[in-house]
Design a protein around this motif. Structure first.
Motif, PDB file in Angstrom:
ATOM      1  N   LYS A 153       0.842  -1.209   0.000  1.00  0.00           N
ATOM      2  CA  LYS A 153       0.000   0.000   0.000  1.00  0.00           C
ATOM      3  C   LYS A 153       0.870   1.249   0.000  1.00  0.00           C
ATOM      4  O   LYS A 153       1.977   1.252   0.529  1.00  0.00           O
ATOM      5  CB  LYS A 153      -0.879   0.047   1.259  1.00  0.00           C
ATOM      6  CG  LYS A 153      -1.809  -1.106   1.411  1.00  0.00           C
ATOM      7  CD  LYS A 153      -3.116  -0.777   0.808  1.00  0.00           C
ATOM      8  CE  LYS A 153      -4.098  -1.895   1.109  1.00  0.00           C
ATOM      9  NZ  LYS A 153      -5.267  -1.814   0.308  1.00  0.00           N
TER      10      LYS A 153
ATOM     11  N   THR B  31      -4.461   5.948   3.544  1.00  0.00           N
ATOM     12  CA  THR B  31      -4.112   4.896   2.599  1.00  0.00           C
ATOM     13  C   THR B  31      -4.574   5.337   1.219  1.00  0.00           C
ATOM     14  O   THR B  31      -5.708   5.778   1.053  1.00  0.00           O
ATOM     15  CB  THR B  31      -4.804   3.572   2.972  1.00  0.00           C
ATOM     16  OG1 THR B  31      -4.404   3.191   4.286  1.00  0.00           O
ATOM     17  CG2 THR B  31      -4.444   2.467   2.000  1.00  0.00           C
ATOM     18  N   LEU B  32      -3.688   5.241   0.244  1.00  0.00           N
ATOM     19  CA  LEU B  32      -4.033   5.591  -1.131  1.00  0.00           C
ATOM     20  C   LEU B  32      -4.460   4.331  -1.876  1.00  0.00           C
ATOM     21  O   LEU B  32      -3.764   3.321  -1.843  1.00  0.00           O
ATOM     22  CB  LEU B  32      -2.843   6.232  -1.843  1.00  0.00           C
ATOM     23  CG  LEU B  32      -2.307   7.527  -1.251  1.00  0.00           C
ATOM     24  CD1 LEU B  32      -1.166   8.056  -2.098  1.00  0.00           C
ATOM     25  CD2 LEU B  32      -3.396   8.567  -1.115  1.00  0.00           C
ATOM     26  N   GLU B  33      -5.609   4.420  -2.521  1.00  0.00           N
ATOM     27  CA  GLU B  33      -6.124   3.317  -3.337  1.00  0.00           C
ATOM     28  C   GLU B  33      -5.993   3.720  -4.797  1.00  0.00           C
ATOM     29  O   GLU B  33      -6.383   4.825  -5.176  1.00  0.00           O
ATOM     30  CB  GLU B  33      -7.600   3.053  -3.006  1.00  0.00           C
ATOM     31  CG  GLU B  33      -7.865   2.681  -1.564  1.00  0.00           C
ATOM     32  CD  GLU B  33      -7.341   1.305  -1.196  1.00  0.00           C
ATOM     33  OE1 GLU B  33      -7.227   0.438  -2.096  1.00  0.00           O
ATOM     34  OE2 GLU B  33      -7.039   1.099  -0.009  1.00  0.00           O
ATOM     35  N   HIS B  34      -5.465   2.818  -5.624  1.00  0.00           N
ATOM     36  CA  HIS B  34      -5.312   3.133  -7.042  1.00  0.00           C
ATOM     37  C   HIS B  34      -6.673   3.376  -7.670  1.00  0.00           C
ATOM     38  O   HIS B  34      -7.626   2.639  -7.444  1.00  0.00           O
ATOM     39  CB  HIS B  34      -4.585   2.004  -7.772  1.00  0.00           C
ATOM     40  CG  HIS B  34      -4.324   2.353  -9.202  1.00  0.00           C
ATOM     41  ND1 HIS B  34      -5.013   1.793 -10.235  1.00  0.00           N
ATOM     42  CD2 HIS B  34      -3.465   3.256  -9.752  1.00  0.00           C
ATOM     43  CE1 HIS B  34      -4.587   2.307 -11.373  1.00  0.00           C
ATOM     44  NE2 HIS B  34      -3.650   3.190 -11.103  1.00  0.00           N
ATOM     45  N   TRP B  35      -6.790   4.462  -8.440  1.00  0.00           N
ATOM     46  CA  TRP B  35      -8.047   4.815  -9.098  1.00  0.00           C
ATOM     47  C   TRP B  35      -7.934   4.568 -10.601  1.00  0.00           C
ATOM     48  O   TRP B  35      -8.656   3.769 -11.165  1.00  0.00           O
ATOM     49  CB  TRP B  35      -8.383   6.275  -8.805  1.00  0.00           C
ATOM     50  CG  TRP B  35      -9.727   6.679  -9.299  1.00  0.00           C
ATOM     51  CD1 TRP B  35     -10.011   7.298 -10.484  1.00  0.00           C
ATOM     52  CD2 TRP B  35     -10.971   6.495  -8.633  1.00  0.00           C
ATOM     53  NE1 TRP B  35     -11.353   7.510 -10.595  1.00  0.00           N
ATOM     54  CE2 TRP B  35     -11.974   7.018  -9.463  1.00  0.00           C
ATOM     55  CE3 TRP B  35     -11.336   5.940  -7.414  1.00  0.00           C
ATOM     56  CZ2 TRP B  35     -13.305   7.005  -9.123  1.00  0.00           C
ATOM     57  CZ3 TRP B  35     -12.666   5.930  -7.068  1.00  0.00           C
ATOM     58  CH2 TRP B  35     -13.634   6.453  -7.910  1.00  0.00           C
TER      59      TRP B  35
ATOM     60  N   TYR C 192      -4.732   8.377  -7.659  1.00  0.00           N
ATOM     61  CA  TYR C 192      -5.098   7.548  -6.511  1.00  0.00           C
ATOM     62  C   TYR C 192      -6.203   8.254  -5.733  1.00  0.00           C
ATOM     63  O   TYR C 192      -6.404   9.448  -5.889  1.00  0.00           O
ATOM     64  CB  TYR C 192      -3.877   7.330  -5.601  1.00  0.00           C
ATOM     65  CG  TYR C 192      -2.865   6.402  -6.221  1.00  0.00           C
ATOM     66  CD1 TYR C 192      -2.740   5.091  -5.777  1.00  0.00           C
ATOM     67  CD2 TYR C 192      -2.053   6.817  -7.266  1.00  0.00           C
ATOM     68  CE1 TYR C 192      -1.827   4.231  -6.352  1.00  0.00           C
ATOM     69  CE2 TYR C 192      -1.150   5.958  -7.858  1.00  0.00           C
ATOM     70  CZ  TYR C 192      -1.040   4.655  -7.393  1.00  0.00           C
ATOM     71  OH  TYR C 192      -0.147   3.806  -7.972  1.00  0.00           O
TER      72      TYR C 192
ATOM     73  N   LEU D 142      -8.066   8.896  -1.832  1.00  0.00           N
ATOM     74  CA  LEU D 142      -7.964   8.788  -0.375  1.00  0.00           C
ATOM     75  C   LEU D 142      -9.303   9.198   0.217  1.00  0.00           C
ATOM     76  O   LEU D 142     -10.081   9.916  -0.402  1.00  0.00           O
ATOM     77  CB  LEU D 142      -6.816   9.632   0.191  1.00  0.00           C
ATOM     78  CG  LEU D 142      -6.838  11.148   0.113  1.00  0.00           C
ATOM     79  CD1 LEU D 142      -7.734  11.763   1.170  1.00  0.00           C
ATOM     80  CD2 LEU D 142      -5.435  11.675   0.312  1.00  0.00           C
ATOM     81  N   THR D 143      -9.554   8.731   1.420  1.00  0.00           N
ATOM     82  CA  THR D 143     -10.772   9.086   2.146  1.00  0.00           C
ATOM     83  C   THR D 143     -10.420  10.180   3.134  1.00  0.00           C
ATOM     84  O   THR D 143      -9.728   9.924   4.122  1.00  0.00           O
ATOM     85  CB  THR D 143     -11.347   7.857   2.888  1.00  0.00           C
ATOM     86  OG1 THR D 143     -11.597   6.835   1.918  1.00  0.00           O
ATOM     87  CG2 THR D 143     -12.624   8.208   3.608  1.00  0.00           C
TER      88      THR D 143
END
Length: 75
Positions: free
Chosen positions: A7, A20-24, A29, A31-32
């Protein structure tokens, strides 16, 4: 910015908040964001650019922080 296993993590602030960065998509990316200005379910983008040869990004823009052009970081 740091890696934590598989991550990507973004740390912000004097009392570090971790995101936490989620791939977009591509170099973007998600983030929340947290806080009173981020309703439940909110997402914000983190975009990387300027990577010669695709190895290391030279610019990162955190949309959550960029309302007053303060979320743009450059190496």
């Amino acid at each position: 910015m740091r890696a934590d296993g598989d991550k990507l993590m973004l740390e912000l602030g004097p009392k570090p908040m971790q995101f936490t960065l989620e791939h977009w998509d591509g170099d973007t990316y998600a983030l929340t964001p947290r806080g009173e200005n981020a309703p439940t379910g909110s997402l914000s983008s983190v975009k990387f650019a300027g990577s010669p040869g695709g190895i290391r990004a030279r610019v990162m823009t955190v949309d959550y922080l960029n309302e007053n052009e303060l979320g743009h970081f450059q190496r």
